[in-house]
Design a protein around this motif. Sequence first.
Motif, short mmCIF file in Angstrom:
data_model
loop_
_atom_site.label_atom_id
_atom_site.label_comp_id
_atom_site.label_asym_id
_atom_site.label_seq_id
_atom_site.Cartn_x
_atom_site.Cartn_y
_atom_site.Cartn_z
N LYS A 38 4.59 6.78 -10.02
CA LYS A 38 4.67 5.36 -9.65
C LYS A 38 3.95 5.05 -8.34
CE LYS A 38 8.80 4.11 -12.14
NZ LYS A 38 10.24 3.96 -12.01
N THR A 39 3.24 6.06 -7.80
CA THR A 39 2.48 5.80 -6.59
C THR A 39 1.02 6.16 -6.83
OG1 THR A 39 2.45 6.07 -4.18
CG2 THR A 39 2.91 8.04 -5.47
N VAL A 40 0.18 5.98 -5.80
CA VAL A 40 -1.26 6.19 -5.99
C VAL A 40 -1.67 7.49 -5.31
CG1 VAL A 40 -3.55 5.19 -5.65
CG2 VAL A 40 -1.56 3.68 -5.91
N PHE A 41 -2.16 8.42 -6.11
CA PHE A 41 -2.75 9.65 -5.58
C PHE A 41 -4.24 9.56 -5.86
CE2 PHE A 41 1.64 11.08 -6.32
CZ PHE A 41 1.90 11.80 -5.16
N THR B 123 0.83 -1.21 0.00
CA THR B 123 0.00 0.00 0.00
C THR B 123 0.86 1.25 0.00
OG1 THR B 123 -1.58 -1.22 1.32
CG2 THR B 123 -1.89 1.15 1.23
N HIS B 124 0.56 2.15 -0.91
CA HIS B 124 1.27 3.45 -0.94
C HIS B 124 0.34 4.47 -1.59
CE1 HIS B 124 3.17 2.72 -5.18
NE2 HIS B 124 2.08 2.03 -5.03
N GLN B 125 -0.63 4.91 -0.81
CA GLN B 125 -1.66 5.79 -1.35
C GLN B 125 -1.77 7.09 -0.58
OE1 GLN B 125 -5.47 4.27 -2.72
NE2 GLN B 125 -6.55 5.79 -1.49
N LEU B 126 -1.79 8.19 -1.33
CA LEU B 126 -2.07 9.51 -0.73
C LEU B 126 -3.46 9.92 -1.20
CD1 LEU B 126 0.34 12.59 -0.86
CD2 LEU B 126 -2.10 12.82 -1.28
N SER B 127 -4.35 10.22 -0.25
CA SER B 127 -5.69 10.70 -0.61
C SER B 127 -5.79 12.18 -0.29
CB SER B 127 -6.76 9.95 0.19
OG SER B 127 -6.74 8.59 -0.11
N PHE B 128 -6.49 12.90 -1.15
CA PHE B 128 -6.67 14.34 -0.92
C PHE B 128 -8.05 14.74 -1.42
CE2 PHE B 128 -6.36 15.99 -5.28
CZ PHE B 128 -5.90 14.86 -5.93
N GLY B 129 -8.50 15.90 -0.98
CA GLY B 129 -9.81 16.36 -1.46
C GLY B 129 -10.25 17.61 -0.74
N GLU B 130 -11.37 18.13 -1.19
CA GLU B 130 -11.96 19.33 -0.59
C GLU B 130 -12.55 18.98 0.77
OE1 GLU B 130 -11.86 22.37 -1.48
OE2 GLU B 130 -11.46 22.39 -3.64
N SER C 130 -13.80 19.92 -7.29
CA SER C 130 -13.71 21.34 -7.67
C SER C 130 -12.65 21.44 -8.76
CB SER C 130 -13.26 22.18 -6.46
OG SER C 130 -11.95 21.80 -6.10
N VAL C 131 -12.63 22.60 -9.42
CA VAL C 131 -11.64 22.80 -10.48
C VAL C 131 -10.23 22.66 -9.90
CG1 VAL C 131 -10.70 24.54 -12.08
CG2 VAL C 131 -13.19 24.28 -11.80
N ARG C 132 -10.03 23.22 -8.68
CA ARG C 132 -8.67 23.24 -8.13
C ARG C 132 -8.17 21.85 -7.74
NH1 ARG C 132 -9.29 26.55 -2.41
NH2 ARG C 132 -10.15 24.82 -1.23
N VAL C 133 -9.04 21.00 -7.20
CA VAL C 133 -8.54 19.65 -6.86
C VAL C 133 -8.41 18.78 -8.12
CG1 VAL C 133 -9.08 19.56 -4.40
CG2 VAL C 133 -10.81 18.81 -6.04
N GLU C 134 -9.24 19.06 -9.12
CA GLU C 134 -9.09 18.33 -10.39
C GLU C 134 -7.73 18.68 -11.02
OE1 GLU C 134 -10.87 15.95 -11.56
OE2 GLU C 134 -12.75 16.14 -10.44
N ALA C 135 -7.33 19.97 -10.89
CA ALA C 135 -6.03 20.38 -11.44
C ALA C 135 -4.89 19.65 -10.70
CB ALA C 135 -5.87 21.89 -11.31
N ILE C 136 -5.06 19.48 -9.39
CA ILE C 136 -4.03 18.76 -8.62
C ILE C 136 -4.02 17.29 -9.04
CG2 ILE C 136 -3.35 18.02 -6.30
CD1 ILE C 136 -4.50 20.71 -5.27
N ARG C 137 -5.22 16.74 -9.24
CA ARG C 137 -5.27 15.33 -9.68
C ARG C 137 -4.47 15.14 -10.98
NH1 ARG C 137 -10.36 11.55 -10.18
NH2 ARG C 137 -11.43 13.29 -11.16
N GLU C 138 -4.61 16.09 -11.89
CA GLU C 138 -3.91 16.02 -13.17
C GLU C 138 -2.39 15.99 -12.93
OE1 GLU C 138 -5.53 15.59 -15.90
OE2 GLU C 138 -3.63 15.55 -17.01
N VAL C 139 -1.94 16.90 -12.04
CA VAL C 139 -0.50 16.97 -11.75
C VAL C 139 -0.01 15.69 -11.05
CG1 VAL C 139 1.19 18.21 -10.31
CG2 VAL C 139 -0.47 19.49 -11.66
N PHE C 140 -0.84 15.13 -10.21
CA PHE C 140 -0.48 13.92 -9.46
C PHE C 140 -0.59 12.64 -10.30
CE2 PHE C 140 -1.62 15.47 -4.83
CZ PHE C 140 -0.51 16.29 -4.85
N SER C 141 -1.17 12.75 -11.49
CA SER C 141 -1.38 11.51 -12.26
C SER C 141 -0.08 11.07 -12.94
CB SER C 141 -2.48 11.71 -13.31
OG SER C 141 -2.01 12.62 -14.27
#
Length: 302
Positions: A169-172, A142-149, A155-166
């Motif tokens: 080699k780990t799970v965001f 297991t190596h997962q970082l979860s984030f959110g509002e 929201s637009v801002r967390v979707e933008a972070i998701r894009e950067v985190f995609s």
Amino acid sequence: MKILVLGAGAVGGYFGGRLVEKGEDVTFLVREARQKQLTEHGLVINSVHGDVKLQPKTILAGEAVIPFDLILFATKSYHFHNAIEAIKPYIGDQTLILPLLNGYQHFDQLKEMFGQEKILGGLCFVEATLNENGEVVQTSPTHQLSFGELKGGTSVRVEAIREVFSGTKTVFHLSENIVQDIWHKYLFITTLSGITTLMRSAIGPIREEGETFIEQLFEETATIMRAVGAPIADGIERKHMETVRKQSYTMKSSMLRDMEKSYPTEADHIQGYLLQLAEQHRVQAPLLTLVYRNLRVYEKNN
Ligand SMILES: NC(=O)C1=CN([C@@H]2O[C@H](COP(=O)(O)OP(=O)(O)OC[C@H]3O[C@@H](n4cnc5c(N)ncnc54)[C@H](OP(=O)(O)O)[C@@H]3O)[C@@H](O)[C@H]2O)C=CC1
Ligand SMILES: CC(C)(CO)C(=O)C(=O)O
């Protein structure tokens, strides 16, 4: 997106390192000894998901002051207040702060200091530690970082972070119910760190001796959380118990690993805070009290 990672320890080094490995614009805010280590030896990750040696950008507090878009906050709770001072100059109007500490209290403190809008919810599941050479050692699947509002949804801002985190080699994971996830993780870590430090053992031998204490500690902790209105799901104790059963024999909490190095623990931030809540809401918590007293005695002797 300009990302600042506060603390290049096990968690900051691992997740920040995976972002550097992908090629994202990441800077680590560190202290002098860690900067020297990283400059001389690089940021080394030894992981079941792939080893890597990186030469990341580092700064010391007060250097290269510009606002960052995102700050990953990855210190221990006992360094929290000093660390807050260190990041203040890097916070601009648009900066978002994503804390990865275990526990919950720090969210209220961050919201009060910087305003709710700047704070994202965050947590991680990873078994990682720094070895004697300062290398990040990451040992389980297991190596997962979860984030959110914090208010839920997306929201637009967390979707933008998701894009950067995609594409790392780990799970965001972008969670639409991060507050519940944070409390669920808090329940898990309170029990797992509590039982492993009480028994001074990885989880395998503790399970073999019988699971009743682990189950009771989950129940007691969940009772406190429900009494304070924390949004934990029905039956989460059973789910967490199943997760405990699936852990490898040698699995240890980071709190136990810290104890083995004679480091301080996050007892006040994790177990202690819940016991304060238990007292306020008149909930009996004898096992959690024992766990906490054990940690306090350890702190006194180290
Ligand atoms: N390790 C794990 O497996 C997991 C840990 N967590 C949680 O994540 C959080 C971080 O834990 P972890 O990564 O293990 O801790 P570490 O001790 O490995 O790393 C914390 C880092 O923060 C740095 N730091 C502290 N204060 C400052 C400061 N003012 N400026 C710059 N750097 C600073 C420390 O640097 P220095 O070297 O200078 O002391 C250290 O490298 C904790 O709340 C923990 O409970 C959550 C899930 C798993
Ligand atoms: C239980 C574990 C390893 C899960 O991430 C953890 O959070 C910790 O030990 O601090």
